[in-house]
Design a protein around this motif. Structure first.
Motif, PDB file in Angstrom:
ATOM      1  N   CYS A 253       0.834  -1.186   0.000  1.00  0.00           N
ATOM      2  CA  CYS A 253       0.000   0.000   0.000  1.00  0.00           C
ATOM      3  C   CYS A 253       0.883   1.256   0.000  1.00  0.00           C
ATOM      4  O   CYS A 253       1.792   1.372   0.824  1.00  0.00           O
ATOM      5  CB  CYS A 253      -0.887  -0.040   1.241  1.00  0.00           C
ATOM      6  SG  CYS A 253      -1.834   1.471   1.473  1.00  0.00           S
TER       7      CYS A 253
ATOM      8  N   VAL B  91       0.114   4.135   0.898  1.00  0.00           N
ATOM      9  CA  VAL B  91      -0.225   5.024   2.009  1.00  0.00           C
ATOM     10  C   VAL B  91       0.451   4.557   3.299  1.00  0.00           C
ATOM     11  O   VAL B  91       1.145   5.319   3.979  1.00  0.00           O
ATOM     12  CB  VAL B  91      -1.754   5.111   2.207  1.00  0.00           C
ATOM     13  CG1 VAL B  91      -2.099   6.030   3.383  1.00  0.00           C
ATOM     14  CG2 VAL B  91      -2.417   5.615   0.932  1.00  0.00           C
ATOM     15  N   CYS B  92       0.275   3.277   3.636  1.00  0.00           N
ATOM     16  CA  CYS B  92       0.776   2.786   4.914  1.00  0.00           C
ATOM     17  C   CYS B  92       1.912   1.777   4.760  1.00  0.00           C
ATOM     18  O   CYS B  92       2.544   1.398   5.738  1.00  0.00           O
ATOM     19  CB  CYS B  92      -0.359   2.163   5.728  1.00  0.00           C
ATOM     20  SG  CYS B  92      -1.020   0.660   5.016  1.00  0.00           S
TER      21      CYS B  92
ATOM     22  N   CYS C  16      -6.546  -2.542   0.941  1.00  0.00           N
ATOM     23  CA  CYS C  16      -5.764  -2.297   2.153  1.00  0.00           C
ATOM     24  C   CYS C  16      -6.745  -2.225   3.312  1.00  0.00           C
ATOM     25  O   CYS C  16      -7.562  -1.303   3.382  1.00  0.00           O
ATOM     26  CB  CYS C  16      -4.963  -1.004   2.057  1.00  0.00           C
ATOM     27  SG  CYS C  16      -4.092  -0.667   3.608  1.00  0.00           S
TER      28      CYS C  16
ATOM     29  N   ASP D 155      -6.175   0.908   5.840  1.00  0.00           N
ATOM     30  CA  ASP D 155      -6.687   2.215   5.421  1.00  0.00           C
ATOM     31  C   ASP D 155      -8.123   2.146   4.937  1.00  0.00           C
ATOM     32  O   ASP D 155      -8.719   3.172   4.641  1.00  0.00           O
ATOM     33  CB  ASP D 155      -5.828   2.770   4.279  1.00  0.00           C
ATOM     34  CG  ASP D 155      -4.387   2.967   4.709  1.00  0.00           C
ATOM     35  OD1 ASP D 155      -4.166   3.518   5.789  1.00  0.00           O
ATOM     36  OD2 ASP D 155      -3.495   2.566   3.949  1.00  0.00           O
TER      37      ASP D 155
END
Ligand SMILES: [Zn+2]
Length: 60
Positions: A11, A13-14, A29, A32
């Motif tokens: 991911c 983002v994370c 994910c 998130d």
């Protein structure tokens, strides 16, 4: 999609692992609650292309 891809993609983002939803052709994910689209077998790992998981998608 090549399932070996799942071992190397993360991911954006994370940085966490993604789960592939074959039925919906998207990468999930869970941290998130985001779903990334897979277009023509190519994962689109862009936050602005992802959408928030719906309750329905979370259940599947
Ligand atoms: Zn994430």
């Amino acid at each position: 999609m090549d399932h070996r891809l799942l071992d190397i993609i993360a991911c954006p983002v994370c940085g966490g692992k993604l789960a592939f939803n074959k039925e919906r052709q998207q990468l999930i994910c869970n941290l998130d609650s985001l779903a990334y689209p897979v277009r023509d077998g190519i994962p689109v790992l862009l936050e602005n292309e992802a959408h928030k998981l719906t309750q329905d998608e979370k259940a599947s």
